[in-house]
Design an enzyme around this catalytic site. Structure first.
Site, PDB file in Angstrom:
ATOM      1  N   ASP A 168       0.841  -0.721  -0.111  1.00 62.54           N
ATOM      2  CA  ASP A 168      -0.017  -0.163   0.013  1.00 62.54           C
ATOM      3  C   ASP A 168       0.787   1.317   0.027  1.00 62.54           C
ATOM      4  O   ASP A 168       0.345   2.726   0.772  1.00 62.54           O
ATOM      5  CB  ASP A 168      -0.683  -0.461   1.127  1.00 62.54           C
ATOM      6  CG  ASP A 168       0.055  -0.430   2.559  1.00 62.54           C
ATOM      7  OD1 ASP A 168       0.473  -0.260   2.902  1.00 62.54           O
ATOM      8  OD2 ASP A 168      -1.277   0.487   3.487  1.00 62.54           O
ATOM      9  N   ARG A 180      -4.867  -4.154   5.759  1.00 61.67           N
ATOM     10  CA  ARG A 180      -4.942  -3.005   6.081  1.00 61.67           C
ATOM     11  C   ARG A 180      -6.528  -2.706   6.283  1.00 61.67           C
ATOM     12  O   ARG A 180      -7.097  -2.829   5.230  1.00 61.67           O
ATOM     13  CB  ARG A 180      -3.804  -2.070   6.795  1.00 61.67           C
ATOM     14  CG  ARG A 180      -4.677  -1.432   8.417  1.00 61.67           C
ATOM     15  CD  ARG A 180      -2.663  -0.409   8.544  1.00 61.67           C
ATOM     16  NE  ARG A 180      -2.520  -1.113   9.320  1.00 61.67           N
ATOM     17  CZ  ARG A 180      -0.768  -1.146   9.709  1.00 61.67           C
ATOM     18  NH1 ARG A 180      -1.098   0.219   9.084  1.00 61.67           N
ATOM     19  NH2 ARG A 180      -0.013  -1.196  10.565  1.00 61.67           N
TER      20      ARG A 180
HETATM   21  P1  ADP Z   1       4.195   1.046   8.637  1.00 63.18           P
HETATM   22  O1  ADP Z   1       5.464   1.893   8.650  1.00 63.18           O
HETATM   23  O2  ADP Z   1       4.455  -0.147   8.726  1.00 63.18           O
HETATM   24  O3  ADP Z   1       2.682   1.825   8.058  1.00 63.18           O
HETATM   25  P2  ADP Z   1       2.570   2.054  11.509  1.00 63.18           P
HETATM   26  O4  ADP Z   1       1.180   3.057  11.115  1.00 63.18           O
HETATM   27  O5  ADP Z   1       2.342   1.390  12.736  1.00 63.18           O
HETATM   28  O6  ADP Z   1       3.802   1.106  10.731  1.00 63.18           O
HETATM   29  O7  ADP Z   1       3.964   3.030  11.894  1.00 63.18           O
HETATM   30  C1  ADP Z   1       5.406   2.727  12.744  1.00 63.18           C
HETATM   31  C2  ADP Z   1       5.979   3.109  13.417  1.00 63.18           C
HETATM   32  O8  ADP Z   1       6.429   4.393  12.093  1.00 63.18           O
HETATM   33  C3  ADP Z   1       4.595   3.871  14.770  1.00 63.18           C
HETATM   34  O9  ADP Z   1       4.570   3.185  15.058  1.00 63.18           O
HETATM   35  C4  ADP Z   1       5.444   5.340  14.551  1.00 63.18           C
HETATM   36  O10 ADP Z   1       6.583   4.781  16.461  1.00 63.18           O
HETATM   37  C5  ADP Z   1       6.041   5.620  13.436  1.00 63.18           C
HETATM   38  N1  ADP Z   1       5.256   6.285  13.192  1.00 63.18           N
HETATM   39  C6  ADP Z   1       3.766   6.979  12.307  1.00 63.18           C
HETATM   40  N2  ADP Z   1       3.425   7.433  11.961  1.00 63.18           N
HETATM   41  C7  ADP Z   1       4.548   8.699  12.242  1.00 63.18           C
HETATM   42  C8  ADP Z   1       4.404  10.001  12.440  1.00 63.18           C
HETATM   43  N3  ADP Z   1       2.867  10.657  12.147  1.00 63.18           N
HETATM   44  N4  ADP Z   1       4.760  10.865  12.713  1.00 63.18           N
HETATM   45  C9  ADP Z   1       6.371  10.070  13.321  1.00 63.18           C
HETATM   46  N5  ADP Z   1       6.420   8.997  13.381  1.00 63.18           N
HETATM   47  C10 ADP Z   1       5.163   7.944  13.305  1.00 63.18           C
HETATM   48  O1  F6P Z   2       0.558  -3.775   7.735  1.00 65.45           O
HETATM   49  C1  F6P Z   2       0.868  -4.837   7.608  1.00 65.45           C
HETATM   50  C2  F6P Z   2      -0.469  -5.905   8.878  1.00 65.45           C
HETATM   51  O2  F6P Z   2       0.478  -7.685   8.925  1.00 65.45           O
HETATM   52  C3  F6P Z   2      -1.560  -5.422   8.321  1.00 65.45           C
HETATM   53  O3  F6P Z   2      -1.934  -6.243   7.078  1.00 65.45           O
HETATM   54  C4  F6P Z   2      -2.275  -5.819   9.806  1.00 65.45           C
HETATM   55  O4  F6P Z   2      -3.650  -5.189   9.816  1.00 65.45           O
HETATM   56  C5  F6P Z   2      -1.314  -5.429  10.532  1.00 65.45           C
HETATM   57  O5  F6P Z   2      -0.288  -5.804   9.717  1.00 65.45           O
HETATM   58  C6  F6P Z   2      -1.317  -6.605  11.336  1.00 65.45           C
HETATM   59  O6  F6P Z   2      -0.731  -6.074  12.751  1.00 65.45           O
HETATM   60  P1  F6P Z   2      -0.595  -6.433  14.167  1.00 65.45           P
HETATM   61  O7  F6P Z   2       0.677  -7.501  13.487  1.00 65.45           O
HETATM   62  O8  F6P Z   2      -0.141  -5.176  15.284  1.00 65.45           O
HETATM   63  O9  F6P Z   2      -1.652  -6.987  14.654  1.00 65.45           O
END
Ligand code: ADP
Ligand code: F6P
Length: 324
Positions: free
Chosen positions: A133, A175
């Site tokens: 994504d 997700r």
């Molecule tokens: P992914 O990187 O897979 O999209 P997340 O959205 O959970 O997973 O983001 C991972 C980590 O990146 C978060 O737990 C946080 O520490 C950091 N992060 C996410 N959004 C922000 C933001 N707007 N500013 C700073 N750090 C962020």
């Molecule tokens: O972003 C990867 C992913 O596996 C998504 O497909 C899913 O929604 C999410 O992470 C699940 O997160 P967690 O491991 O916190 O349950």
């Protein structure tokens, strides 16, 4: 003048993905080949704030290219979403002599990388997520393994579904995005593919489709449902009540995130890891490595995060014809 990069930090953040280890290995070995030092930051931004930082050498990444998960481990860290957390993270990088950081993760992780770059730590992002994504790239580390894992699991469900002449709703991860569902739906010949980007919540339409297929002699009915729609168990009950066809729900869950990476994930993750190091050595910062139109390239993080990604309409439209 471009900042000199002597020491490179590497971390994995957000959900893990098969191929992250291949990327870490490539970062470490390419950096060593280019005469740089590498420090592994454990447990993503949470580990950075806790100063869980270890020296890495060529041997620290031996025997990992074939392993799922991430040897650096990963985490979600709410403190890093705050300005204070981000400033502290940058200070810790300076304290440990880390000039540049390679962040392997998804969109959320790139927002963190963007903030570190604003505080003077050069950053490069690598797209590491099974969800596919991320808008600036047609490839993300882990997607290929995840869809192959899910595809094999769905084939197995299909066997038993056919034997029992049932309908099966199989929920896959992603997700808010439907890429895993669409790819598996096509690869597994699903009769219905439910994507968050397209679903109209018309269950009667699905029920009619099942009844029509029964009349035409189909012995099973596979519905691949994306996690972004969810509610597979209650959907199964309603579909069974509406059609009279026994219906079961299977949620594949985290098994999609594990396992040995495919050849494609190993090779692309390795290539992207090396490119990230080369970009840092060239003095680049605030960039994401992507793969688009047959080429690896890099994008400004701000621009990449503003891009939109869409399901390819044609692929979705034909999926229905292909399961006639
Ligand atoms: P992914 O990187 O897979 O999209 P997340 O959205 O959970 O997973 O983001 C991972 C980590 O990146 C978060 O737990 C946080 O520490 C950091 N992060 C996410 N959004 C922000 C933001 N707007 N500013 C700073 N750090 C962020
Ligand atoms: O972003 C990867 C992913 O596996 C998504 O497909 C899913 O929604 C999410 O992470 C699940 O997160 P967690 O491991 O916190 O349950």
């Amino acid at each position: 003048m471009a900042k000199e990069i002597n020491t490179i930090g590497v971390l994995t953040s957000g959900g893990d993905a098969p191929g992250m280890n291949a990327a870490i290995r490539a970062v470490v070995r390419e950096a060593i080949a280019k005469g740089r030092k590498v420090k592994g930051i454990k447990r993503g931004y949470a580990g950075l704030l806790q100063e869980e930082i270890v020296d890495m050498d060529a041997k620290s990444v031996s025997d990992i290219i074939q392993r799922g998960g991430t040897i650096l481990q990963t985490a979600r860290c709410s403190e890093f979403r705050t300005e204070e957390g981000q400033r502290k993270g940058a200070e810790i990088c300076h304290k440990h002599g880390i000039d540049g950081v390679i962040v392997i993760g998804g969109d959320g992780s790139f927002k963190g990388a963007q903030k570190l770059a604003n505080y003077g730590v050069n950053t490069i992002g690598l797209p590491g997520t099974i969800d596919l994504d991320i808008a600036c790239t047609e490839y993300t580390i882990g997607f290929d393994t995840a869809v192959n894992t899910a595809m094999e699991a769905i084939d197995k469900v299909r066997d038993t579904s056919t034997s029992h002449e049932r309908c099966s709703i199989i929920e896959v991860m992603g997700r808010g995005a439907g890429y895993i569902a669409l790819w598996c739906g096509i690869a597994n010949g699903a009769e219905d593919i439910l994507l968050p980007e397209r679903y109209d919540y018309d269950e009667q339409k699905i029920a009619n489709h099942i009844i029509e297929n029964r009349k035409r002699g189909k012995q099973h009915h596979i519905i691949v449902n994306a996690e972004g729609i969810g509610h597979s168990a209650s959907m199964a009950k309603r579909i069974e009540a509406a059609t009279g066809v026994e219906t079961r729900a299977t949620i594949l869950g985290h098994m999609q995130r594990g396992g040995s990476p495919t050849c494609k994930d190993r090779v692309y993750a390795s290539t992207m890891g090396a490119i990230a190091v080369d970009l840092l050595c060239e003095g680049k910062t605030n960039r994401i490595v992507g793969y688009l139109n047959g080429h690896f390239s890099d994008y400004d993080i701000d621009e990449a995060l503003a891009m939109e990604k869409h399901i390819w309409d044609y692929q979705y439209e034909i999926s229905r014809n292909l399961s006639l």
